[in-house]
Write a protein that holds these residues in place. Structure first.
Motif, PDB file in Angstrom:
ATOM      1  N   LYS A 132       0.799  -1.220   0.000  1.00 55.00           N
ATOM      2  CA  LYS A 132       0.000   0.000   0.000  1.00 55.00           C
ATOM      3  C   LYS A 132       0.837   1.278   0.000  1.00 55.00           C
ATOM      4  CE  LYS A 132      -4.150  -1.936   2.179  1.00 55.00           C
ATOM      5  NZ  LYS A 132      -5.135  -1.817   3.288  1.00 55.00           N
ATOM      6  N   SER A 133       2.168   1.138   0.010  1.00 55.29           N
ATOM      7  CA  SER A 133       3.009   2.332   0.084  1.00 55.29           C
ATOM      8  C   SER A 133       2.843   3.218  -1.149  1.00 55.29           C
ATOM      9  CB  SER A 133       4.479   1.946   0.259  1.00 55.29           C
ATOM     10  OG  SER A 133       4.954   1.233  -0.873  1.00 55.29           O
ATOM     11  N   SER A 134       2.553   2.623  -2.307  1.00 56.44           N
ATOM     12  CA  SER A 134       2.436   3.397  -3.538  1.00 56.44           C
ATOM     13  C   SER A 134       1.182   4.260  -3.578  1.00 56.44           C
ATOM     14  CB  SER A 134       2.460   2.475  -4.758  1.00 56.44           C
ATOM     15  OG  SER A 134       1.386   1.564  -4.715  1.00 56.44           O
ATOM     16  N   THR A 135       0.203   3.976  -2.709  1.00 59.18           N
ATOM     17  CA  THR A 135      -1.024   4.768  -2.683  1.00 59.18           C
ATOM     18  C   THR A 135      -1.265   5.454  -1.335  1.00 59.18           C
ATOM     19  OG1 THR A 135      -2.320   2.792  -2.086  1.00 59.18           O
ATOM     20  CG2 THR A 135      -2.158   3.368  -4.430  1.00 59.18           C
ATOM     21  N   LYS A 136      -0.527   5.065  -0.292  1.00 59.30           N
ATOM     22  CA  LYS A 136      -0.747   5.621   1.046  1.00 59.30           C
ATOM     23  C   LYS A 136       0.391   6.526   1.519  1.00 59.30           C
ATOM     24  CE  LYS A 136      -4.638   3.373   1.751  1.00 59.30           C
ATOM     25  NZ  LYS A 136      -5.941   4.077   1.835  1.00 59.30           N
ATOM     26  N   ASN A 137       1.607   6.287   1.033  1.00 62.26           N
ATOM     27  CA  ASN A 137       2.754   7.047   1.529  1.00 62.26           C
ATOM     28  C   ASN A 137       2.860   8.424   0.877  1.00 62.26           C
ATOM     29  OD1 ASN A 137       3.391   4.786   2.999  1.00 62.26           O
ATOM     30  ND2 ASN A 137       5.531   4.732   2.364  1.00 62.26           N
ATOM     31  N   GLU A 138       3.673   9.266   1.482  1.00 57.16           N
ATOM     32  CA  GLU A 138       4.058  10.522   0.840  1.00 57.16           C
ATOM     33  C   GLU A 138       4.680  10.177  -0.505  1.00 57.16           C
ATOM     34  OE1 GLU A 138       7.020  14.370   1.449  1.00 57.16           O
ATOM     35  OE2 GLU A 138       7.297  12.571   2.658  1.00 57.16           O
ATOM     36  N   ARG A 139       4.299  10.918  -1.560  1.00 62.00           N
ATOM     37  CA  ARG A 139       4.770  10.543  -2.888  1.00 62.00           C
ATOM     38  C   ARG A 139       4.548  11.687  -3.879  1.00 62.00           C
ATOM     39  NH1 ARG A 139      -0.057   8.832  -1.615  1.00 62.00           N
ATOM     40  NH2 ARG A 139      -1.771   8.803  -3.131  1.00 62.00           N
ATOM     41  N   THR A 140       5.215  11.585  -5.006  1.00 61.51           N
ATOM     42  CA  THR A 140       4.930  12.449  -6.150  1.00 61.51           C
ATOM     43  C   THR A 140       4.585  11.561  -7.333  1.00 61.51           C
ATOM     44  OG1 THR A 140       7.217  12.507  -6.934  1.00 61.51           O
ATOM     45  CG2 THR A 140       6.540  14.233  -5.382  1.00 61.51           C
ATOM     46  N   THR A 141       3.750  12.075  -8.227  1.00 62.66           N
ATOM     47  CA  THR A 141       3.424  11.375  -9.468  1.00 62.66           C
ATOM     48  C   THR A 141       3.784  12.284 -10.636  1.00 62.66           C
ATOM     49  OG1 THR A 141       1.598  10.170  -8.443  1.00 62.66           O
ATOM     50  CG2 THR A 141       1.613  10.287 -10.837  1.00 62.66           C
ATOM     51  N   VAL A 142       4.573  11.759 -11.562  1.00 60.55           N
ATOM     52  CA  VAL A 142       4.973  12.499 -12.754  1.00 60.55           C
ATOM     53  C   VAL A 142       4.590  11.670 -13.976  1.00 60.55           C
ATOM     54  CG1 VAL A 142       6.866  13.620 -13.995  1.00 60.55           C
ATOM     55  CG2 VAL A 142       6.959  13.430 -11.489  1.00 60.55           C
ATOM     56  N   VAL A 143       3.951  12.303 -14.961  1.00 61.47           N
ATOM     57  CA  VAL A 143       3.640  11.631 -16.225  1.00 61.47           C
ATOM     58  C   VAL A 143       4.323  12.402 -17.347  1.00 61.47           C
ATOM     59  CG1 VAL A 143       1.858  10.882 -17.839  1.00 61.47           C
ATOM     60  CG2 VAL A 143       1.415  10.808 -15.367  1.00 61.47           C
ATOM     61  N   VAL A 144       5.132  11.689 -18.133  1.00 60.19           N
ATOM     62  CA  VAL A 144       5.857  12.311 -19.239  1.00 60.19           C
ATOM     63  C   VAL A 144       5.407  11.679 -20.554  1.00 60.19           C
ATOM     64  CG1 VAL A 144       8.123  12.576 -20.333  1.00 60.19           C
ATOM     65  CG2 VAL A 144       7.880  12.929 -17.867  1.00 60.19           C
ATOM     66  N   GLU A 145       5.076  12.526 -21.515  1.00 61.87           N
ATOM     67  CA  GLU A 145       4.849  12.042 -22.873  1.00 61.87           C
ATOM     68  C   GLU A 145       6.216  11.871 -23.520  1.00 61.87           C
ATOM     69  OE1 GLU A 145       2.278  13.069 -26.916  1.00 61.87           O
ATOM     70  OE2 GLU A 145       2.609  14.638 -25.416  1.00 61.87           O
ATOM     71  N   SER A 146       6.633  10.633 -23.690  1.00 63.81           N
ATOM     72  CA  SER A 146       7.988  10.353 -24.146  1.00 63.81           C
ATOM     73  C   SER A 146       8.167  10.736 -25.609  1.00 63.81           C
ATOM     74  CB  SER A 146       8.306   8.862 -23.967  1.00 63.81           C
ATOM     75  OG  SER A 146       7.514   8.079 -24.845  1.00 63.81           O
ATOM     76  N   GLU A 147       9.409  10.924 -26.022  1.00 63.07           N
ATOM     77  CA  GLU A 147       9.713  11.230 -27.412  1.00 63.07           C
ATOM     78  C   GLU A 147       9.306  10.089 -28.342  1.00 63.07           C
ATOM     79  OE1 GLU A 147      13.842  12.190 -27.434  1.00 63.07           O
ATOM     80  OE2 GLU A 147      13.506  14.269 -26.794  1.00 63.07           O
ATOM     81  N   ALA A 148       9.236   8.875 -27.776  1.00 64.12           N
ATOM     82  CA  ALA A 148       8.815   7.718 -28.562  1.00 64.12           C
ATOM     83  C   ALA A 148       7.303   7.651 -28.735  1.00 64.12           C
ATOM     84  CB  ALA A 148       9.317   6.432 -27.910  1.00 64.12           C
ATOM     85  N   GLY A 149       6.565   8.440 -27.941  1.00 57.26           N
ATOM     86  CA  GLY A 149       5.113   8.464 -28.067  1.00 57.26           C
ATOM     87  C   GLY A 149       4.352   8.084 -26.813  1.00 57.26           C
ATOM     88  N   PRO A 150       4.601   6.885 -26.234  1.00 52.81           N
ATOM     89  CA  PRO A 150       3.822   6.449 -25.067  1.00 52.81           C
ATOM     90  C   PRO A 150       4.027   7.352 -23.849  1.00 52.81           C
ATOM     91  CG  PRO A 150       4.956   4.598 -26.089  1.00 52.81           C
ATOM     92  CD  PRO A 150       5.507   5.839 -26.723  1.00 52.81           C
ATOM     93  N   LEU A 151       2.975   7.426 -23.031  1.00 49.20           N
ATOM     94  CA  LEU A 151       3.063   8.125 -21.754  1.00 49.20           C
ATOM     95  C   LEU A 151       3.703   7.209 -20.717  1.00 49.20           C
ATOM     96  CD1 LEU A 151      -0.497   9.709 -21.680  1.00 49.20           C
ATOM     97  CD2 LEU A 151       1.634  10.957 -22.015  1.00 49.20           C
ATOM     98  N   VAL A 152       4.621   7.744 -19.942  1.00 47.16           N
ATOM     99  CA  VAL A 152       5.300   6.991 -18.886  1.00 47.16           C
ATOM    100  C   VAL A 152       5.056   7.706 -17.564  1.00 47.16           C
ATOM    101  CG1 VAL A 152       7.519   6.169 -18.002  1.00 47.16           C
ATOM    102  CG2 VAL A 152       7.073   6.135 -20.470  1.00 47.16           C
ATOM    103  N   LEU A 153       4.545   6.972 -16.579  1.00 50.64           N
ATOM    104  CA  LEU A 153       4.284   7.527 -15.248  1.00 50.64           C
ATOM    105  C   LEU A 153       5.340   7.000 -14.285  1.00 50.64           C
ATOM    106  CD1 LEU A 153       0.851   7.743 -13.437  1.00 50.64           C
ATOM    107  CD2 LEU A 153       2.829   6.818 -12.241  1.00 50.64           C
ATOM    108  N   PHE A 154       5.850   7.875 -13.439  1.00 51.43           N
ATOM    109  CA  PHE A 154       6.785   7.414 -12.413  1.00 51.43           C
ATOM    110  C   PHE A 154       6.538   8.169 -11.113  1.00 51.43           C
ATOM    111  CE2 PHE A 154       8.713  10.085 -15.613  1.00 51.43           C
ATOM    112  CZ  PHE A 154       9.367  11.112 -14.958  1.00 51.43           C
ATOM    113  N   ARG A 155       6.765   7.447 -10.006  1.00 51.71           N
ATOM    114  CA  ARG A 155       6.479   7.985  -8.678  1.00 51.71           C
ATOM    115  C   ARG A 155       7.703   7.889  -7.767  1.00 51.71           C
ATOM    116  NH1 ARG A 155       1.264   5.063  -8.860  1.00 51.71           N
ATOM    117  NH2 ARG A 155      -0.351   6.625  -9.242  1.00 51.71           N
ATOM    118  N   GLN A 156       7.965   8.966  -7.046  1.00 52.44           N
ATOM    119  CA  GLN A 156       8.852   8.912  -5.888  1.00 52.44           C
ATOM    120  C   GLN A 156       7.979   8.544  -4.696  1.00 52.44           C
ATOM    121  OE1 GLN A 156       9.810  13.142  -6.364  1.00 52.44           O
ATOM    122  NE2 GLN A 156      11.960  12.581  -6.173  1.00 52.44           N
ATOM    123  N   ILE A 157       8.385   7.536  -3.940  1.00 51.86           N
ATOM    124  CA  ILE A 157       7.597   7.101  -2.785  1.00 51.86           C
ATOM    125  C   ILE A 157       8.479   7.111  -1.542  1.00 51.86           C
ATOM    126  CG2 ILE A 157       6.213   5.234  -1.789  1.00 51.86           C
ATOM    127  CD1 ILE A 157       5.708   4.278  -4.667  1.00 51.86           C
TER     128      ILE A 157
END
Length: 226
Positions: A132-157
């Motif tokens: 549950k740390s990915s949804t309950k802990n202090e965190r940031t969410t970043v979504v980048v539209e990559s140069e290749a096209g797909p969206l990539v989401l990454f989180r600091q937890i």
């Protein structure tokens, strides 16, 4: 290797406090010479441990538009298809990297592109490997539209020891693969979410280096390196 900017203030004041405590002990506790020496040794070890935590080693960064590069040093602890509720609202492939206190805690952009979404979430401090740390802990969410096209989401937890997440990106920013996007202090985890058809280049248990290890290859019409 240099000291990361996030640690310079902490290291400076820690050094002053440890020096002051040792001077006071040697001045007012002269009879306990053995204890003073032990305290001095512990002080040196504690400062060196803190010093290595904030190290910022030089990295030869690997870049390619269809590759996803490890955003942090650590060990891969999760590779699975999961429902991502915050941004996508559908099933994505999740890759999680656990960062122990001895790892470099700089976090780097896994892809180049444009930041389409950013949000900071205050929260709890469960151990970083808790489901549950990915949804309950202090965190940031970043979504980048990559140069290749797909969206990539990454989180600091943040983990059980972490009490501060630092970030350097905002919506609309253009980011470059391998460049720093933040720092997490004292134990943590980074989650990456990619399309389910993304080809994995790492396995669970594998150790990775931020900015250098290829963790996945995005599906594009152009051919990649692998």
């Amino acid at each position: 290797m240099k000291i990361h900017k996030e640690g310079r203030r902490i290291l400076f004041f820690t050094l002053l406090i440890l020096l002051a405590l040792n001077l006071l002990l040697y001045q007012f506790n002269e009879q306990a010479e053995g204890f003073n020496r032990v305290f001095s040794a512990v002080s040196v070890i504690a400062f060196l441990l803190l010093l290595q935590f904030f190290r910022s080693p030089f990295r030869n960064l690997l870049t390619h538009e269809d590759l996803v590069i490890a955003p942090a040093d650590g060990k891969v602890v999760v590779i699975e298809d999961v429902h991502e509720p915050e941004f996508f609202g559908d099933v994505r492939k999740q890759i999680s990297i656990f960062m122990s206190p001895i790892n470099v805690h700089i976090t780097r952009n896994p892809v180049s592109g444009t930041v389409k979404y950013f949000k900071y979430h205050p929260g709890k401090y469960l151990v970083a490997w808790h489901p549950k740390s990915s949804t309950k802990n202090e965190r940031t969410t970043v979504v980048v539209e990559s140069e290749a096209g797909p969206l990539v989401l990454f989180r600091q937890i943040a983990g059980a020891m972490a009490r501060r997440i630092v970030w350097y990106v905002n919506e609309g920013d253009e980011v470059s693969q391998g460049e720093e996007f933040g720092f997490i202090k004292f134990g943590s985890r980074v989650d990456i979410f990619v399309p389910v058809d993304t080809e994995m280049k790492v396995q669970i248990g594998e150790k990775v280096k931020g900015g250098q290890t290829v963790i996945a290859q995005l599906k594009t019409q152009s051919s990649g390196l692998f």
